[in-house]
Design an enzyme around this catalytic site. Structure first.
Site, PDB file in Angstrom:
ATOM      1  N   HIS A 243       0.783  -1.183  -0.068  1.00 32.04           N
ATOM      2  CA  HIS A 243       0.062   0.034  -0.021  1.00 32.04           C
ATOM      3  C   HIS A 243       0.951   1.267  -0.038  1.00 32.04           C
ATOM      4  O   HIS A 243       0.394   2.433  -0.566  1.00 32.04           O
ATOM      5  CB  HIS A 243      -0.951   0.240   1.158  1.00 32.04           C
ATOM      6  CG  HIS A 243      -2.127  -0.952   1.042  1.00 32.04           C
ATOM      7  ND1 HIS A 243      -3.450  -0.543   1.487  1.00 32.04           N
ATOM      8  CD2 HIS A 243      -2.402  -2.058   0.386  1.00 32.04           C
ATOM      9  CE1 HIS A 243      -4.372  -1.545   1.194  1.00 32.04           C
ATOM     10  NE2 HIS A 243      -3.446  -2.541   0.325  1.00 32.04           N
TER      11      HIS A 243
ATOM     12  N   ASN B 272      -7.301   1.900   3.366  1.00 35.89           N
ATOM     13  CA  ASN B 272      -6.218   1.694   4.451  1.00 35.89           C
ATOM     14  C   ASN B 272      -6.971   1.702   5.957  1.00 35.89           C
ATOM     15  O   ASN B 272      -6.478   1.271   6.666  1.00 35.89           O
ATOM     16  CB  ASN B 272      -5.409   2.898   4.342  1.00 35.89           C
ATOM     17  CG  ASN B 272      -4.472   2.679   3.209  1.00 35.89           C
ATOM     18  OD1 ASN B 272      -4.239   1.649   2.720  1.00 35.89           O
ATOM     19  ND2 ASN B 272      -3.834   3.807   2.567  1.00 35.89           N
TER      20      ASN B 272
END
Ligand code: HEM
Ligand SMILES: *[C@@H]1O[C@H](CO)[C@@H](O)[C@H](O)[C@H]1NC(C)=O
Ligand SMILES: *[C@@H]1O[C@H](CO)[C@@H](O)[C@H](O)[C@H]1NC(C)=O
Length: 320
Positions: free
Chosen positions: A68, A96
């Site tokens: 990420h 997230n």
């Protein structure tokens, strides 16, 4: 002529480095801290070993943290920046929020690295080392980590939302999301094998277990027990229910058995272009391990575009 041109380029590069600190511009090296922080890899490994021994899932979380970070303007620790009253970064972006974890472990590593070599090792490099160790500590391959990344001075929630594929993505859109980062369909499928460890929340696999036909009925029934049709969004299930904490090729065996957890997982073995590769990885753990390691190195080479202001952060959660 060619030689002279070559030498003048070298001279120019040296001059630039004298005038301003040399920055890594796509030129990462496994020896980057050999002189300035020779102990960094040992520190990262020991903190990770303790964290994974305490909670194996932390290994999985660290692997995901690296993905990420790298997919959003390069591997620059942008994901680590905390939001402030005047700044909104990536931590609370859709892919997230309430999901990516492991920030405290990065803080613990950073504290020990700063004590050993002040203001030298970037947070982005710590994440790259920590994710490599996580894979290996869970029983997966290891590799030499290219180092020399710098940390961003900003973060982009909108880029996180745009660049990270979601659990409902089709095979074609998964291929496209990775192609946008210079990664091939084969690398996409290899990297997806990280879903052999870790857990996902009910809200992300509910559609799969209640509406999809391409699912093993026994598996769907098992998963429905803790993921009701309404409520229980946050209930967790392991990606791989046989060896949930082992970094092996079970992810691919599961896909072949129609036991993929997310809709996007089963997309890789659903009559499409990745079926043959998934079948190969399911029968050849060594091939998966080799491809995965190579793809992690390549993903780790994604850097912010040149000209982006960067630094070595002293605290991974905030700019200097
Ligand atoms: C191919 C597209 C991908 C999609 C759509 C995807 C999606 C997801 C989703 C929805 C979750 C669960 C999040 C939650 O429940 O809060 C997850 C977890 C995870 N992902 Fe992915 N992912 C992808 C690729 C990757 C890649 C490339 C890696 C690493 C190389 C990775 C590593 C992980 C790991 C290890 C977890 C478990 C984390 C934990 O337990 O804390 N994923 N992913
Ligand atoms: C570390 O380096 C920073 C910036 O160079 C400096 O402000 C700080 O005081 C240093 N900390 C220690 C413990 O040496
Ligand atoms: C589904 O998985 C179970 C193992 O849990 C297996 O016994 C069964 O044969 C599978 N069903 C199908 C249709 O493949």
């Amino acid at each position: 002529m060619g030689f002279l041109f070559g030498r003048s380029y070298v001279t120019l590069a040296l001059m630039v480095c004298v005038l301003a600190p040399c920055q890594a511009k796509g030129a990462l090296s496994t020896k980057f801290y050999a002189k300035t922080c020779p102990g960094v890899a040992t520190i990262v490994r020991s903190v990770m070993a303790r964290a994974v021994a305490k909670e194996p899932r932390m290994g999985a979380s660290m692997i995901r943290l690296f993905f990420h970070d790298c997919f959003v303007n390069g591997c620059d620790a942008s994901i680590l920046l905390d939001d402030t009253p005047t700044f909104t970064g990536e931590k609370n972006a859709g892919p997230n929020v309430n999901s990516v974890r492991g920030y405290e472990v990065i803080d613990a590593i950073k504290a020990r690295v700063e004590a050993a070599c002040n203001a030298t090792v970037s947070c982005a490099d710590i994440v790259a080392l920590a994710s490599r160790d996580a894979v290996n500590l869970l029983g997966g391959p290891t590799w030499n980590v290219q180092l020399g990344r710098k940390d961003s001075r900003t973060a982009s929630g909108s880029a996180a939302n745009a660049n990270l594929p979601g659990p409902g993505a089709s095979a074609a859109s998964l291929v496209a999301a990775f192609a946008a980062k210079g990664l091939s369909p084969r690398e996409m499928t290899a990297l997806s094998g990280a879903h052999t460890v870790g857990q996902a929340r009910c809200l992300f696999f509910r559609d799969r277990i209640y509406t999809e036909q391409s699912i093993n009925a026994t598996f769907a029934a098992e998963r429905r027990q803790t993921c009701p049709q309404t409520g229980g969004d946050g209930n967790l299930a392991p990606f791989d229910d046989q060896t949930p904490d082992a970094f092996d090729n079970a992810y691919f065996k599961n896909l072949v058995a129609q036991r993929g957890l997310l809709p996007s997982d089963q997309e890789l073995f659903n009559g499409g272009t990745q079926d043959a590769l998934v079948r190969k990885y399911s029968g050849n753990a060594g091939m998966f391990a080799t491809d995965f390691a190579k793809a992690m190195v390549k993903m780790g080479g994604l850097l912010p575009s040149s000209g982006t202001p960067t630094e070595v952060r002293l605290n991974c959660r905030k700019v200097n």
